[in-house]
Design a protein around this motif. Structure first.
Motif, PDB file in Angstrom:
ATOM      1  N   GLY B 124      -8.091   8.185  -9.668  1.00 22.65           N
ATOM      2  CA  GLY B 124      -6.894   8.088  -8.840  1.00 22.65           C
ATOM      3  C   GLY B 124      -6.544   6.635  -8.603  1.00 22.65           C
ATOM      4  N   THR B 125      -5.941   6.020  -9.627  1.00 17.40           N
ATOM      5  CA  THR B 125      -5.792   4.559  -9.619  1.00 17.40           C
ATOM      6  C   THR B 125      -4.759   4.050  -8.621  1.00 17.40           C
ATOM      7  N   THR B 126      -3.969   4.934  -8.015  1.00 17.06           N
ATOM      8  CA  THR B 126      -3.021   4.432  -7.024  1.00 17.06           C
ATOM      9  C   THR B 126      -3.678   4.271  -5.661  1.00 17.06           C
ATOM     10  N   SER B 127      -4.960   4.652  -5.560  1.00 12.71           N
ATOM     11  CA  SER B 127      -5.665   4.567  -4.283  1.00 12.71           C
ATOM     12  C   SER B 127      -6.464   3.275  -4.208  1.00 12.71           C
ATOM     13  N   PHE B 128      -6.370   2.594  -3.056  1.00 16.48           N
ATOM     14  CA  PHE B 128      -7.202   1.411  -2.890  1.00 16.48           C
ATOM     15  C   PHE B 128      -8.670   1.782  -2.745  1.00 16.48           C
ATOM     16  N   LEU B 129      -8.921   3.024  -2.400  1.00 14.50           N
ATOM     17  CA  LEU B 129     -10.307   3.460  -2.312  1.00 14.50           C
ATOM     18  C   LEU B 129     -10.923   3.581  -3.711  1.00 14.50           C
ATOM     19  N   PHE B 130     -10.082   3.855  -4.705  1.00 19.54           N
ATOM     20  CA  PHE B 130     -10.554   3.864  -6.097  1.00 19.54           C
ATOM     21  C   PHE B 130     -11.028   2.465  -6.472  1.00 19.54           C
ATOM     22  N   GLU B 131     -10.190   1.504  -6.117  1.00 19.17           N
ATOM     23  CA  GLU B 131     -10.486   0.091  -6.322  1.00 19.17           C
ATOM     24  C   GLU B 131     -11.823  -0.280  -5.680  1.00 19.17           C
ATOM     25  N   ALA B 188      -6.753  -3.603   2.291  1.00 16.70           N
ATOM     26  CA  ALA B 188      -5.564  -2.946   1.730  1.00 16.70           C
ATOM     27  C   ALA B 188      -5.585  -1.437   1.965  1.00 16.70           C
ATOM     28  N   ILE B 189      -6.770  -0.874   2.178  1.00 16.23           N
ATOM     29  CA  ILE B 189      -6.885   0.557   2.477  1.00 16.23           C
ATOM     30  C   ILE B 189      -5.956   0.945   3.620  1.00 16.23           C
ATOM     31  N   PHE B 190      -5.799   0.035   4.593  1.00 20.18           N
ATOM     32  CA  PHE B 190      -5.035   0.385   5.786  1.00 20.18           C
ATOM     33  C   PHE B 190      -3.548   0.098   5.647  1.00 20.18           C
ATOM     34  N   LEU B 191      -3.141  -0.460   4.495  1.00 16.09           N
ATOM     35  CA  LEU B 191      -1.711  -0.723   4.281  1.00 16.09           C
ATOM     36  C   LEU B 191      -0.899   0.568   4.314  1.00 16.09           C
TER      37      LEU B 191
END
Lengths: 346, 389
Positions: B124-131, B188-191
């Motif tokens: 799920g590359t649109t998630s910062f959690l993936f990052e 960025a997770i909280f953006l």
């Protein structure tokens, strides 16, 4: 191998077409997604709702949710403000609005955003915006990080905290299995006062506008969900301000994915540039080190060269002096010898 | 009591062992509860508050405080500050243990921990959690390889060690890239949640704030750890380590002072960018000012005074204060200023069992750290490999 002009142009052309095929990875731009054409939604006319909780009962039944502690006919549950839970995909709340004699009832459930925050933040793509308009969830890939619950601006997804094995995120599916078969969502079918209208989103918008136009005294002039968070498939019209019935009016019109697209776009840039920057800094620090090393060596060499030449000079001088002294002594000795020989001769 | 019994008591029932042993036993009991009865049985998490201290403290604070690894190895190997070389190994070790424990803690927090590798399958590359997931997995590997020379020297595997040492430069560069990305991604997770995070903490600069404050946390943690280590493991240190330590404290203190000053400036730009000046007068505003003035501006000043006067004690205490400031910042963003609009009855406060698990995880980290530094060449150079780096 020679490349003909024709071949070369062909490759360039192919590369050009190749770069236009495929989806842009960047969400920002001048394009605005207005939802899948023909996607469904529900219009909730809050001014019609009587708070009978028939929708809650129907939802519970069609989704096989556990039987609640208090029966659906028990209206006392309306005394407190409830939110969706893992056992209730939808809840009706009662609001006593200042200046209104009658209480206002509002049904709450997943709004099925056009561009859902939950789908945007899910790192296993468990959520999916389907062309029907429904946002669905696949429990078979869900890790249970609950980021969807953090991200949802409407505070809809709930979690099965009390299940040890394979807990799921729970939320309204717009009765995706039913609408796929051409049936109405459970809640819409059960509503006795037609406070809920199922249909294509664009038609629902027109119906909503028409009602507001026809009965300006009955409705405020706003369709909630038309633009909120970039738009939702679930729409609301109301006779009182939406903020008075627990609906946030400060969410803005930006679709959730755009909130992170800028920062996401920076990720590959960092990955691309950092090696250059870091190796550059490394090269400079190495170079500085080798230059200072060179300078030290040069200085040492200069000093030692100077010392060497001074030493050589001193040695040469000493040797000369020594030679002179030796020569003097020899001469002296020879002279003495000659003198003594002269004496003997006499 | 016979002499032998007294001896045994001396060996095993030290205050350290008793306290850490108790914590670990309690931790194991709660662990069993967590995995047999579910998250609801041990946590105060709710549908409105899906993330508690296992994310706010164990993940966000854990990763920030483990930043010493990339900060120190970058300073020494990339910026060429060789005089800090003796600080690299302890910093890399704490970094590695820090990240390993973050992953352990995540197993408690996510609903279905055995699916933790799923993000790499269903990207799920649109998630910062993936990052974050991708980077933490990669970085854990990088830190493991970076630390490898120490256990290999301990085991006497010379050839493998040579290979591991040759990788140092590549690993360092990779480590800095990955750290830049995931430290900022945690912010960025909280953006995605401007409607839930208080506007004084919500900012489009959140990723930058998190990255810069991770450097501050890394520098301060190196000073803090070396203070503790000198107190408890001085007998394990060689002359070089002890001699270089003063320089490390002064140098890192100076760097921390400067980075804190820069961080203070961008935080001000953050308020100006959102035009949130009027919020400073509210109760959340006062708390924000406590963080900004008390835990950013003040330590920047104190570090500067400490470095100017060569006051090592002041620098060491400032490091503790700064680390505390980073902890407060992470908890503010993830818990205290998050869901600030909810009525207080719906707000989150951790259960004692959640706190116990967090303490348990930190304790396990300390025990493993102690095990390693009392055996492997961390605070000293292995006699066979002197000047071979």
């Amino acid at each position: 191998m020679s490349i003909s002009r024709r071949k070369f142009l062909g490759w360039i052309g192919a590369a050009g077409i190749g770069s236009t095929v495929g989806k842009s990875a960047l969400a920002s731009g001048n394009k605005h997604f207005e939802g899948y054409p023909g996607s469904f939604g529900v219009l909730h006319d809050i001014s019609r709702c009587v708070g009978c909780r028939s929708c809650e009962a129907a939802c519970n039944k069609v989704n096989d949710l556990p039987v609640p502690d208090k029966a659906f006919t028990d209206i006392s549950v309306l005394d407190e403000k409830r939110r969706t839970t893992s056992k209730a995909y939808t809840v009706v709340n009662r609001y006593d609005v200042a200046g209104k004699k009658e209480p206002v009832f509002r049904k709450n459930q997943c709004n099925h955003c056009l561009e859902p925050a939950c789908a945007s933040v899910c790192f296993v793509r468990a959520f999916k915006k389907t062309p029907t308009g429904a946002v669905t969830y696949d429990p078979n890939v869900c890790v249970g990080c609950r980021y969807c619950m953090i991200a949802c601006p409407f505070e809809i997804p709930a979690y099965e905290y009390n299940k040890a094995l394979e807990p799921r995120v729970m939320k309204c599916t717009m009765c995706y299995p039913r609408i796929s078969k051409g049936q109405l969502p459970g809640c819409v079918e059960a509503c006795p006062v037609e406070a809920l209208t199922f249909g294509k989103r664009e038609d629902l918008l027109m119906i909503a506008r028409e009602r507001i136009r026809k009965y300006p005294d009955r409705y405020i002039n706003h369709i909630y969900g038309e633009t909120e968070m970039g738009g939702t498939n679930w729409l609301y019209i109301s006779g009182v301000a939406f903020s008075d019935i627990g609906m946030r009016e400060d969410l803005g019109v930006t679709p959730a994915p755009e909130l992170t697209s800028g920062a996401l776009a920076a990720v590959p840039v960092v990955a691309g540039l950092w090696p250059v920057l870091l190796m550059g800094i490394y090269a400079i620090s190495k170079r500085k080190e080798s230059i200072s090393q060179q300078e030290i060596e040069d200085a040492v060499r200069a000093v030692s060269d100077k010392a060497d030449s001074e030493l050589a000079q001193a040695l040469a001088k000493a040797r000369k002096e020594q030679e002179a002294a030796v020569r003097k002594e020899v001469r002296k000795a020879l002279e003495e010898a000659a003198r003594s020989r002269d004496k003997e001769d006499i | 009591m016979s002499d032998k019994a007294a001896n045994d008591a001396k060996t095993w029932f030290t205050p350290f062992n008793v306290i850490s042993g108790t914590i670990i036993i309690i931790g194991i009991v709660i662990t069993i509860l967590r995995f047999t009865r579910g998250l609801g049985a041990v946590t105060n998490l709710s549908d409105n508050n899906p993330w508690g201290i296992w994310i706010g403290f164990d993940l966000l604070v854990g990763v920030a405080l483990a930043a010493g690894g990339y900060v120190t190895s970058a300073a020494v190997y990339i910026f060429g500050m060789k005089k800090y070389h003796s600080a690299v190994r302890p910093a890399v070790l704490t970094g590695f243990l820090g990240y390993a424990l973050v992953v352990v803690a995540l197993n408690y927090d996510v609903g279905i921990p055995w699916r933790l590798p799923y993000p790499f399958i269903y990207q799920g590359t649109t998630s910062f959690l993936f990052e974050v997931a991708a980077c933490v997995a990669l970085y854990l590997t990088v830190l493991f390889l970076e630390f490898m020379p120490a256990p290999l020297e301990w085991l006497g595997l010379k050839k493998v060690r040579e290979l591991a040492v040759k990788l140092t430069m590549v690993l360092t560069v990779l480590g800095v890239i990955i750290s830049t990305l995931h430290q900022s991604s945690l912010g960025a997770i909280f953006l995605i949640a401007p409607s839930k995070l208080h506007p004084l903490w919500y900012s489009p600069y959140l990723p930058t704030f998190f990255f810069i404050s991770s450097i501050i946390a890394g520098l301060s943690m190196v000073i803090f750890e070396s203070t503790l280590s000198h107190h408890y493991f001085a007998d394990k240190m060689d002359e070089v380590h002890i001699k270089e330590n003063e320089g490390v404290t002064l140098g890192f203190g100076k760097a921390a002072s400067l980075v804190l000053a820069g961080y203070f400036m961008i935080k001000i730009i953050g308020i100006a960018g959102g035009n949130n000046w009027n919020l400073l007068g509210t109760s959340y505003g006062l708390w924000f000012l406590v963080e900004l003035l008390g835990f950013v501006a003040l330590p920047s000043f104190l570090y500067a005074v400490g470095v100017r006067n060569k006051d090592l004690t002041l620098i060491k205490w400032t490091a503790v204060w700064t680390v505390l400031g980073v902890v407060i910042n992470r908890l503010n963003v993830s818990l205290i200023a998050f869901n600030w609009q909810l009525p207080s009855s719906q707000r989150y406060f951790p259960s004692w069992m959640e706190i116990a698990i967090s303490v348990f995880v930190v304790t396990v980290g300390i025990v493993v750290f102690r095990f390693i530094v009392t055996r492997m060449p961390v605070f000293y150079e292995h006699p066979d490999y002197k000047d071979k780096h």
